[in-house]
Design a protein around this motif. Structure first.
Motif, PDB file in Angstrom:
ATOM      1  N   PRO A  27     -11.294  -6.431   5.390  1.00  8.49           N
ATOM      2  CA  PRO A  27     -10.927  -7.807   5.033  1.00  8.49           C
ATOM      3  C   PRO A  27     -12.087  -8.794   5.004  1.00  8.49           C
ATOM      4  CG  PRO A  27     -10.348  -7.336   7.308  1.00  8.49           C
ATOM      5  CD  PRO A  27     -10.821  -6.037   6.721  1.00  8.49           C
ATOM      6  N   GLY A  38     -12.639  -4.760  -1.631  1.00  7.98           N
ATOM      7  CA  GLY A  38     -12.049  -5.468  -0.491  1.00  7.98           C
ATOM      8  C   GLY A  38     -10.896  -4.673   0.105  1.00  7.98           C
ATOM      9  N   GLY A  39     -10.754  -4.739   1.427  1.00  6.76           N
ATOM     10  CA  GLY A  39      -9.606  -4.110   2.088  1.00  6.76           C
ATOM     11  C   GLY A  39      -9.627  -2.603   1.972  1.00  6.76           C
ATOM     12  N   ASP A  40      -8.487  -2.048   1.595  1.00  3.95           N
ATOM     13  CA  ASP A  40      -8.341  -0.614   1.370  1.00  3.95           C
ATOM     14  C   ASP A  40      -8.320  -0.367  -0.142  1.00  3.95           C
ATOM     15  OD1 ASP A  40      -7.824   2.065   1.522  1.00  3.95           O
ATOM     16  OD2 ASP A  40      -5.703   1.844   1.981  1.00  3.95           O
ATOM     17  N   ILE A  57      -4.914   0.008  -2.085  1.00  2.74           N
ATOM     18  CA  ILE A  57      -3.882  -1.037  -2.136  1.00  2.74           C
ATOM     19  C   ILE A  57      -4.321  -2.135  -3.106  1.00  2.74           C
ATOM     20  CG2 ILE A  57      -2.647  -2.772  -0.784  1.00  2.74           C
ATOM     21  CD1 ILE A  57      -2.891  -0.790   1.581  1.00  2.74           C
ATOM     22  N   PHE A  58      -3.638  -2.212  -4.231  1.00  7.23           N
ATOM     23  CA  PHE A  58      -3.938  -3.186  -5.283  1.00  7.23           C
ATOM     24  C   PHE A  58      -5.436  -3.227  -5.573  1.00  7.23           C
ATOM     25  CE2 PHE A  58      -0.113  -4.921  -3.006  1.00  7.23           C
ATOM     26  CZ  PHE A  58       0.789  -4.346  -3.894  1.00  7.23           C
ATOM     27  N   THR A  81      -6.691  -2.890   5.459  1.00 13.04           N
ATOM     28  CA  THR A  81      -6.126  -3.759   4.433  1.00 13.04           C
ATOM     29  C   THR A  81      -5.862  -5.172   4.980  1.00 13.04           C
ATOM     30  OG1 THR A  81      -4.492  -3.837   2.665  1.00 13.04           O
ATOM     31  CG2 THR A  81      -3.684  -3.161   4.824  1.00 13.04           C
ATOM     32  N   ALA A  82      -5.812  -6.133   4.060  1.00  9.02           N
ATOM     33  CA  ALA A  82      -5.674  -7.545   4.450  1.00  9.02           C
ATOM     34  C   ALA A  82      -4.414  -7.802   5.278  1.00  9.02           C
ATOM     35  CB  ALA A  82      -5.689  -8.432   3.208  1.00  9.02           C
ATOM     36  N   TYR A  96       0.501  -9.775  -1.370  1.00 12.65           N
ATOM     37  CA  TYR A  96      -0.883  -9.921  -1.804  1.00 12.65           C
ATOM     38  C   TYR A  96      -0.905 -10.798  -3.058  1.00 12.65           C
ATOM     39  CZ  TYR A  96      -2.063  -5.990   1.274  1.00 12.65           C
ATOM     40  OH  TYR A  96      -2.244  -5.180   2.355  1.00 12.65           O
ATOM     41  N   MET A  97      -1.973 -11.569  -3.223  1.00 13.68           N
ATOM     42  CA  MET A  97      -2.150 -12.405  -4.415  1.00 13.68           C
ATOM     43  C   MET A  97      -0.928 -13.298  -4.616  1.00 13.68           C
ATOM     44  SD  MET A  97      -3.944  -9.583  -6.904  1.00 13.68           S
ATOM     45  CE  MET A  97      -3.220  -8.099  -6.191  1.00 13.68           C
ATOM     46  N   VAL A 149      -2.097 -16.237   6.203  1.00 11.10           N
ATOM     47  CA  VAL A 149      -3.439 -16.130   6.780  1.00 11.10           C
ATOM     48  C   VAL A 149      -4.454 -16.181   5.643  1.00 11.10           C
ATOM     49  CG1 VAL A 149      -5.008 -14.837   8.264  1.00 11.10           C
ATOM     50  CG2 VAL A 149      -2.554 -14.813   8.740  1.00 11.10           C
ATOM     51  N   ALA A 179      -8.621 -13.996   6.238  1.00 13.92           N
ATOM     52  CA  ALA A 179      -8.411 -13.211   7.460  1.00 13.92           C
ATOM     53  C   ALA A 179      -9.690 -12.504   7.880  1.00 13.92           C
ATOM     54  CB  ALA A 179      -7.307 -12.179   7.221  1.00 13.92           C
ATOM     55  N   PRO A 194      -8.880 -16.090  -0.400  1.00 14.78           N
ATOM     56  CA  PRO A 194      -7.823 -15.080  -0.361  1.00 14.78           C
ATOM     57  C   PRO A 194      -6.808 -15.396   0.735  1.00 14.78           C
ATOM     58  CG  PRO A 194      -9.805 -14.217   0.666  1.00 14.78           C
ATOM     59  CD  PRO A 194     -10.163 -15.560   0.087  1.00 14.78           C
ATOM     60  N   ALA A 195      -5.546 -15.229   0.412  1.00 15.49           N
ATOM     61  CA  ALA A 195      -4.487 -15.529   1.380  1.00 15.49           C
ATOM     62  C   ALA A 195      -3.442 -14.424   1.380  1.00 15.49           C
ATOM     63  CB  ALA A 195      -3.830 -16.854   1.022  1.00 15.49           C
ATOM     64  N   MET A 196      -3.000 -14.055   2.569  1.00 12.99           N
ATOM     65  CA  MET A 196      -1.891 -13.122   2.720  1.00 12.99           C
ATOM     66  C   MET A 196      -0.670 -13.913   3.129  1.00 12.99           C
ATOM     67  SD  MET A 196      -2.378  -9.913   2.176  1.00 12.99           S
ATOM     68  CE  MET A 196      -0.703  -9.561   2.655  1.00 12.99           C
TER      69      MET A 196
HETATM   70  N1  SAH Z   1      -7.413  -3.887  -1.586  1.00 15.29           N
HETATM   71  C1  SAH Z   1      -7.222  -5.157  -0.912  1.00 15.29           C
HETATM   72  C2  SAH Z   1      -6.292  -6.066  -1.681  1.00 15.29           C
HETATM   73  C3  SAH Z   1      -6.811  -6.479  -3.045  1.00 15.29           C
HETATM   74  S1  SAH Z   1      -5.777  -7.656  -3.826  1.00 15.29           S
HETATM   75  C4  SAH Z   1      -6.696  -4.913   0.504  1.00 15.29           C
HETATM   76  O1  SAH Z   1      -6.317  -3.775   0.833  1.00 15.29           O
HETATM   77  O2  SAH Z   1      -6.697  -5.846   1.297  1.00 15.29           O
HETATM   78  C5  SAH Z   1      -6.557  -9.178  -3.338  1.00 15.29           C
HETATM   79  C6  SAH Z   1      -5.624  -9.936  -2.396  1.00 15.29           C
HETATM   80  O3  SAH Z   1      -5.711  -9.383  -1.089  1.00 15.29           O
HETATM   81  C7  SAH Z   1      -5.965 -11.395  -2.222  1.00 15.29           C
HETATM   82  O4  SAH Z   1      -5.442 -12.187  -3.278  1.00 15.29           O
HETATM   83  C8  SAH Z   1      -5.251 -11.695  -0.913  1.00 15.29           C
HETATM   84  O5  SAH Z   1      -3.867 -11.825  -1.096  1.00 15.29           O
HETATM   85  C9  SAH Z   1      -5.509 -10.398  -0.139  1.00 15.29           C
HETATM   86  N2  SAH Z   1      -6.705 -10.482   0.706  1.00 15.29           N
HETATM   87  C10 SAH Z   1      -7.819  -9.739   0.618  1.00 15.29           C
HETATM   88  N3  SAH Z   1      -8.700 -10.071   1.595  1.00 15.29           N
HETATM   89  C11 SAH Z   1      -8.111 -11.033   2.323  1.00 15.29           C
HETATM   90  C12 SAH Z   1      -8.495 -11.800   3.479  1.00 15.29           C
HETATM   91  N4  SAH Z   1      -9.670 -11.614   4.080  1.00 15.29           N
HETATM   92  N5  SAH Z   1      -7.625 -12.714   3.951  1.00 15.29           N
HETATM   93  C13 SAH Z   1      -6.425 -12.910   3.371  1.00 15.29           C
HETATM   94  N6  SAH Z   1      -6.010 -12.231   2.289  1.00 15.29           N
HETATM   95  C14 SAH Z   1      -6.834 -11.306   1.772  1.00 15.29           C
END
Ligand code: SAH
Length: 263
Positions: free
Chosen positions: A18, A94-96, A99-100, A124-125, A176-177, A203, A206, A233-235
């Motif tokens: 994240p 970003g993240g995993d 996932i998206f 993941t976020a 997400y998004m 969040v 994050a 970015p927001a979850m």
């Molecule tokens: N593969 C990523 C997601 C990619 S889609 C994962 O597994 O996290 C991109 C979306 O992820 C962003 O629009 C937001 O909704 C979320 N996201 C990614 N990083 C974030 C963070 N640090 N804090 C909050 N939301 C996050």
């Protein structure tokens, strides 16, 4: 590095987590340091890019809502071309990556070109968001299901989700998004039978120093996200599992944090 983990001319899709570099896996850190070239997303922060070797090339293929970015097919072909030149290629996401993350397209493109491609998972976020808020995505006997859903619609399209399924009370939604569509999400969930009093957690950034934690109810979701910039970015997490624990105080270790309790 284990022998043959990263042969020349191969590709690793690496989950960057994240944002906090300490939330990388050890394997991700090793692969990033060993790469000859790194293609990275906009959501991958500077602390992580600092781990790239001094002689490696760094190429932003950043995607962020509303900003210009390379299209997916261009990214696919850049990765493949670098591998065919004999480079060790890291595609940092970003993240995993699963996932998206458009991972399927990149894996398919590599395989079609005969390039070896492997995947290193990341945090993941959604996991980072609830960890920061000191809560959980599931709750024994209450939230037995977790749905990861994207609320990003194609330009000009309406958000076409299975609202009755998402409104099930035993399910946590990790959206997400979802910032732009937050008002629609709240309205559709309530119309499909989810209580307007359902707890929600938002969040922003994050795990990063500028993280913000915002709490509220489904009925106030549209209002809660109003102050969030489109570039952050927001979850959005919806469900009984994220009910606030009044005794919880978020860690202050990584800078300014904000907890707004709107009951
Ligand atoms: N593969 C990523 C997601 C990619 S889609 C994962 O597994 O996290 C991109 C979306 O992820 C962003 O629009 C937001 O909704 C979320 N996201 C990614 N990083 C974030 C963070 N640090 N804090 C909050 N939301 C996050």
């Amino acid at each position: 590095m284990p022998h043959d983990e990263f042969p020349a001319g191969s590709v690793w899709l690496v989950g960057a987590g994240p944002g906090d570099p300490d939330l990388l896996t050890r394997k991700a850190e090793r692969l990033i340091a060993a790469a000859d070239i790194v293609f990275y997303d906009a959501l991958v922060g500077p602390g992580i890019l600092d781990l790239i070797g001094a002689r490696a090339e760094q190429i932003s293929v950043g995607k962020r809502s509303g900003r210009h970015s390379k299209d997916q097919r261009t990214i696919d072909s850049l990765i493949v071309a670098a591998a065919l030149e004999g480079k060790r290629v890291v595609r940092l996401k970003g993240g995993d990556p699963a996932i998206f993350g458009r991972t399927a397209e990149e894996v398919t493109a590599c395989r079609a070109a005969g390039v070896t491609v492997r995947i290193c998972p990341g945090i993941t976020a959604a996991s980072a968001a609830v960890a920061s808020a000191g809560t959980s995505l599931t709750l024994r006997g209450v939230a037995r299901r977790l749905t990861l859903v994207t609320a990003h619609a194609q330009a000009g399209a309406t958000l076409d989700l299975d609202w009755p399924a998402l409104a099930a009370t035993d399910s946590t939604l990790a959206i997400y998004m979802g910032r732009a569509a937050a008002a629609t999400v709240a309205q559709q969930l309530v119309a499909a039978g989810r209580s307007p009093d359902t707890p929600v957690l938002v969040v922003v950034n994050a795990s990063l120093p500028n993280e913000r934690i915002i709490r509220g109810r489904l009925s106030s979701l549209a209002f809660l996200v109003e102050a969030i910039s489109a570039h952050d970015p927001a979850m959005l997490i919806v469900g009984e599992a994220v009910e606030a624990d009044p005794t919880f105080a978020p860690a202050q270790s990584s800078g300014v944090r904000e907890g707004i309790l709107i009951a």
